[in-house]
Every structure is written in C-alpha cells, then in structure tokens.
Design an enzyme around this catalytic site. Structure first.
Site, PDB file in Angstrom:
ATOM      1  N   LYS A 175       0.479  -8.975 -13.888  1.00 22.82           N
ATOM      2  CA  LYS A 175      -0.301  -9.631 -12.835  1.00 22.82           C
ATOM      3  C   LYS A 175      -1.668 -10.042 -13.349  1.00 22.82           C
ATOM      4  O   LYS A 175      -2.341  -9.277 -14.035  1.00 22.82           O
ATOM      5  CB  LYS A 175      -0.436  -8.691 -11.629  1.00 22.82           C
ATOM      6  CG  LYS A 175       0.888  -8.353 -10.975  1.00 22.82           C
ATOM      7  CD  LYS A 175       0.747  -7.329  -9.874  1.00 22.82           C
ATOM      8  CE  LYS A 175       0.458  -5.957 -10.420  1.00 22.82           C
ATOM      9  NZ  LYS A 175       0.552  -4.902  -9.370  1.00 22.82           N
ATOM     10  N   THR A 206      -8.189  -6.838   0.261  1.00 24.35           N
ATOM     11  CA  THR A 206      -7.183  -6.837  -0.808  1.00 24.35           C
ATOM     12  C   THR A 206      -6.556  -5.462  -1.036  1.00 24.35           C
ATOM     13  O   THR A 206      -5.774  -5.293  -1.967  1.00 24.35           O
ATOM     14  CB  THR A 206      -7.807  -7.320  -2.122  1.00 24.35           C
ATOM     15  OG1 THR A 206      -8.924  -6.480  -2.454  1.00 24.35           O
ATOM     16  CG2 THR A 206      -8.282  -8.770  -1.996  1.00 24.35           C
ATOM     17  N   GLY A 208      -4.025  -2.800  -1.137  1.00 15.11           N
ATOM     18  CA  GLY A 208      -2.573  -2.800  -1.027  1.00 15.11           C
ATOM     19  C   GLY A 208      -1.876  -4.043  -1.520  1.00 15.11           C
ATOM     20  O   GLY A 208      -0.669  -4.206  -1.300  1.00 15.11           O
ATOM     21  N   THR A 209      -2.579  -4.936  -2.221  1.00 15.56           N
ATOM     22  CA  THR A 209      -1.927  -6.170  -2.674  1.00 15.56           C
ATOM     23  C   THR A 209      -0.829  -5.895  -3.699  1.00 15.56           C
ATOM     24  O   THR A 209       0.211  -6.555  -3.698  1.00 15.56           O
ATOM     25  CB  THR A 209      -2.953  -7.156  -3.267  1.00 15.56           C
ATOM     26  OG1 THR A 209      -3.747  -6.471  -4.247  1.00 15.56           O
ATOM     27  CG2 THR A 209      -3.852  -7.722  -2.194  1.00 15.56           C
ATOM     28  N   GLY A 210      -1.058  -4.925  -4.609  1.00 12.44           N
ATOM     29  CA  GLY A 210      -0.032  -4.602  -5.598  1.00 12.44           C
ATOM     30  C   GLY A 210       1.218  -4.037  -4.958  1.00 12.44           C
ATOM     31  O   GLY A 210       2.347  -4.393  -5.326  1.00 12.44           O
ATOM     32  N   CYS A 211       1.030  -3.155  -3.975  1.00 11.85           N
ATOM     33  CA  CYS A 211       2.168  -2.601  -3.233  1.00 11.85           C
ATOM     34  C   CYS A 211       2.927  -3.710  -2.512  1.00 11.85           C
ATOM     35  O   CYS A 211       4.164  -3.742  -2.504  1.00 11.85           O
ATOM     36  CB  CYS A 211       1.684  -1.583  -2.202  1.00 11.85           C
ATOM     37  SG  CYS A 211       0.727  -0.209  -2.872  1.00 11.85           S
TER      38      CYS A 211
END
Length: 264
Positions: A175, A206, A208-211
C-alpha cells in the site's frame, strides 16, 4: 439464495473504527455475510490504543472450530494477532479446514504508533501464515520491517513487494501513502506487477483504512472475483469512502464502513 461468507480473525476495537468491527461492517457493505474470531480485546479509539487483553489460545481454537464446523467461510481476513501462541493456533486450524482466499493484513503498529505485535510473533506470522495466504497487504513501514530495506519511491516499492512475494510464495499488495507514491498501491502476483492508481484525499477520518481495504478485498474474493478485480473493487470502495468525508460530528470519528449507505 445462498449468500457468500467471510471471516475476520482480528482484534476488537471498542470505538468501532478498526479491527473486527471495521471488518464486519466493510464485509457487510460489500455484500457478504460476515463472521468474527477475536484474537484480543483492545481499549482504543481514533486517538490511540490504551490497553490490550489477548484471547487465550484454547478459546481462540474454540472460536475457529465453532465457525468452520457450521458456516464455512468463502474467504478469511487475518488482522491483529499479537503473540506466537495465537499464530500457531490459527495456522493449524486454517490448514485443518483447508481455508481458501486468505487475506493477511500484517498489523504491526497502529496508526497512532502503538505496537500491536510482539517481536517473536513477526517471525511466526511470516513463517506460518504468509505461506497460506492468497494475499498479504503491508503498508510501507510494515514492508520495511519485513524486508529490512528503506522504501522511498516506486522502484523501492517494486523491489520490496517482489522480495516479500518470493520469500513467502504469496501475492503482495504493497500500500502506498506514508509520503510514498501519493496513495498508489502495488500488486505483485506470480512475478507480475500491477499498479492501482490512487489520489491523496484530505480526510482526517482515516482510522481503520487498512482494515477496511483488506476486508473489502476478502469480501470480493469470497464473491468469486479474481485477485486483481478484488483489489480494484476494494480500492474503488475505500477511495470513495474517504472522498465522501463522512463524520460522526465529534473528534475524528470514521464512517468509512457506511459509505455504501450514503452513496447517491
């Protein structure tokens, strides 16, 4: 009508923005039935992690058995797993039940900077879980930890993704963000490189964006889309969610997971 299913194996976020809560909301919004196996309870919100209480290995195993023996998941997303003992259990159960479409988000450090994984757990994660994965989704700092190299540009991202993919025989979505490549993401799969263009969106919500991204990928894999299609659809989903700039009205309250409810 039979609905597709997806399982999140991750930590709980009591504020609802990341972890299990984020995963289940995202999977639901992306059209699959969501289930959860909790690896840890966390006391956290959008500003930081205050405390972590791990699940015991025995109880983690019981949760996994309960899910796989009743509602077999079409995809599995793995997030926060902080100890090697828990990783042993997850790897054994995934092999026993022959789980498919496994997406691993190697959550090592929270957005606020809190360490979420013990040092000895990283080696276990890469040695036992990565080889079972369909896709691993590290961010730039995580990829630097996994490869021991610094990443400053696109060429570095390509080199790092290829190293991880070759070392663990899995596809890698590296990412962007973190001041590299303006939010472009790189998919390395079977020696094939594909860039997914993104744009940096001004949005403070932002958490929790990876989750959210990894769960959206898992949901689309569960529905039968190819890996590239699943990544593309998940990328479109999260970019749309960030651009919508939904807010709870106080602090940095994220509403990424409800994006589909508010689309025109």
């Amino acid at each position: 009508m039979k609905i597709k299913t997806a399982l999140s194996i991750a930590g709980s976020d009591c504020s609802g923005g990341a972890g299990i809560q984020a995963d289940m909301k995202t999977m639901t919004m992306n059209g699959v039935y969501a289930m959860s196996v909790i690896t840890a309870l966390t006391a956290q919100n959008t500003t930081g992690v205050r405390a972590i209480q791990e699940t015991t290995p025995k109880f983690l195993a019981q949760q996994l058995d309960a899910v796989f023996e009743d509602i077999w998941p079409d995809a599995v997303k793995i997030g926060m797993v902080s100890s090697p003992e828990l990783i042993d259990v997850i790897a054994e159960k995934l092999r026993r039940y022959q789980a498919t479409n496994i997406v691993v988000d190697p959550v090592m450090v929270s957005t606020s900077g809190a360490s979420l994984m013990k040092e000895d757990a990283i080696e276990k994660l890469t040695g036992m879980i990565f080889p079972l994965a369909t896709l691993v989704t590290p961010n730039i700092p995580e990829a630097e930890t996994l490869t021991g190299m610094q990443i400053h540009n696109k060429a570095d991202m390509e080199k790092a993704a290829e190293r991880i993919s070759a070392a663990y025989q899995c596809a890698v979505l590296l990412k962007g963000g973190h001041s590299v490549c303006d939010a472009d993401d790189l998919l390395c799969s079977k020696h094939t490189i594909r860039w997914f263009a993104g744009r940096r969106i001004e949005n403070t919500n932002t958490h929790g964006t990876g989750c959210t991204l990894s769960s959206a990928i898992a949901a689309n894999l569960a529905k039968g889309h190819s890996l590239e299609e699943s990544v593309g659809r998940a990328k479109e989903y999260i970019c749309g969610a960030l651009a919508a700039n939904l807010d709870l009205g106080k602090g940095a309250g994220p509403l990424l997971h409800y994006y589909e409810l508010f689309r025109p």
